[in-house]
Design a protein around this motif. Structure first.
Motif: not given
Length: 109
Positions: A25-40, A53-60, A78-83
Protein backbone atom coordinates in the motif's frame (compact mmCIF):
# COMPACT_ATOMS: atom_id res chain seq x y z
CA UNK A 1 -10.99 0.80 20.15
CA UNK A 2 -10.27 1.45 23.81
CA UNK A 3 -6.62 1.96 24.87
CA UNK A 4 -5.27 1.69 21.33
CA UNK A 5 -1.67 2.27 20.40
CA UNK A 6 -0.99 3.72 16.92
CA UNK A 7 1.09 1.53 14.61
CA UNK A 8 2.66 2.81 11.38
CA UNK A 9 3.63 0.38 8.62
CA UNK A 10 5.66 1.14 5.52
CA UNK A 11 5.50 -1.31 2.63
CA UNK A 12 7.11 -1.49 -0.79
CA UNK A 13 4.59 -0.22 -3.33
CA UNK A 14 6.83 0.38 -6.35
CA UNK A 15 8.99 -2.25 -8.00
CA UNK A 16 12.67 -1.97 -7.20
CA UNK A 17 15.71 -3.84 -8.51
CA UNK A 18 15.84 -5.88 -5.31
CA UNK A 19 12.09 -6.57 -5.19
CA UNK A 20 10.25 -6.97 -8.49
CA UNK A 21 6.88 -7.98 -7.03
CA UNK A 22 6.17 -4.93 -4.84
CA UNK A 23 2.41 -4.72 -4.25
CA UNK A 24 2.15 -2.98 -0.88
CA UNK A 25 0.00 0.00 0.00
CA UNK A 26 2.78 2.43 0.89
CA UNK A 27 1.90 3.75 4.34
CA UNK A 28 -0.65 2.18 6.65
CA UNK A 29 -1.89 3.44 9.99
CA UNK A 30 -3.42 0.97 12.44
CA UNK A 31 -4.77 0.99 15.98
CA UNK A 32 -3.43 -1.83 18.13
CA UNK A 33 -5.52 -2.72 21.18
CA UNK A 34 -2.98 -3.61 23.83
CA UNK A 35 -5.52 -5.34 26.06
CA UNK A 36 -7.32 -7.30 23.33
CA UNK A 37 -4.50 -7.62 20.75
CA UNK A 38 -7.01 -6.46 18.13
CA UNK A 39 -5.78 -4.51 15.10
CA UNK A 40 -7.92 -1.98 13.24
CA UNK A 41 -6.94 -0.22 10.00
CA UNK A 42 -7.35 3.54 10.37
CA UNK A 43 -5.88 4.90 7.14
CA UNK A 44 -3.53 4.19 4.27
CA UNK A 45 -1.88 6.23 1.54
CA UNK A 46 0.13 5.49 -1.58
CA UNK A 47 1.45 9.06 -1.85
CA UNK A 48 4.96 7.82 -1.10
CA UNK A 49 7.41 5.62 -2.99
CA UNK A 50 8.73 2.59 -1.10
CA UNK A 51 8.81 3.90 2.46
CA UNK A 52 11.73 2.07 4.06
CA UNK A 53 11.81 3.71 7.49
CA UNK A 54 9.24 5.72 9.42
CA UNK A 55 9.55 8.05 12.39
CA UNK A 56 6.91 10.03 14.28
CA UNK A 57 7.78 13.39 15.83
CA UNK A 58 7.65 13.63 19.65
CA UNK A 59 4.47 15.72 19.42
CA UNK A 60 2.83 12.93 17.37
CA UNK A 61 1.66 15.44 14.78
CA UNK A 62 4.02 14.49 11.94
CA UNK A 63 5.37 11.34 10.36
CA UNK A 64 8.65 11.33 8.42
CA UNK A 65 9.07 8.65 5.76
CA UNK A 66 12.42 7.71 4.22
CA UNK A 67 11.67 6.96 0.57
CA UNK A 68 14.60 4.98 -0.70
CA UNK A 69 13.71 5.06 -4.40
CA UNK A 70 12.72 8.73 -4.45
CA UNK A 71 15.88 10.07 -2.74
CA UNK A 72 13.87 12.04 -0.21
CA UNK A 73 12.25 12.03 3.20
CA UNK A 74 8.56 12.89 2.91
CA UNK A 75 6.76 14.70 5.73
CA UNK A 76 3.14 13.89 6.52
CA UNK A 77 0.77 15.63 8.93
CA UNK A 78 -1.01 13.15 11.18
CA UNK A 79 -4.58 13.50 12.40
CA UNK A 80 -4.45 11.91 15.85
CA UNK A 81 -8.19 11.20 15.89
CA UNK A 82 -8.69 9.53 12.51
CA UNK A 83 -5.12 8.40 11.88
CA UNK A 84 -5.24 10.03 8.44
CA UNK A 85 -1.91 11.10 6.93
CA UNK A 86 -1.73 14.16 4.68
CA UNK A 87 1.35 15.00 2.62
CA UNK A 88 2.55 18.43 3.76
CA UNK A 89 4.30 19.08 0.47
CA UNK A 90 7.52 19.48 2.44
CA UNK A 91 10.43 17.09 2.09
CA UNK A 92 14.10 16.66 2.75
CA UNK A 93 15.97 15.85 -0.45
CA UNK A 94 18.74 13.36 0.31
CA UNK A 95 20.22 10.49 -1.67
CA UNK A 96 18.97 7.02 -0.75
CA UNK A 97 17.72 7.70 2.81
CA UNK A 98 17.76 4.57 4.93
CA UNK A 99 16.88 5.81 8.42
CA UNK A 100 15.12 8.72 10.13
CA UNK A 101 15.73 9.71 13.75
CA UNK A 102 13.86 12.66 15.20
CA UNK A 103 14.95 14.18 18.48
CA UNK A 104 12.67 17.23 18.41
CA UNK A 105 9.71 18.32 16.30
CA UNK A 106 11.10 20.64 13.62
CA UNK A 107 7.59 21.52 12.36
CA UNK A 108 6.06 22.33 15.72
CA UNK A 109 4.46 25.74 15.77
Amino acid sequence: MQSACPVFVGSLNREAPYFQGARGVGLGVYAFGEATLAVQKLAETDEVDNPTFLSVTPSGRHLFSANQNADRISIFARDETSGRLTDTGRAIEIGTPMCVRITRDPLRS
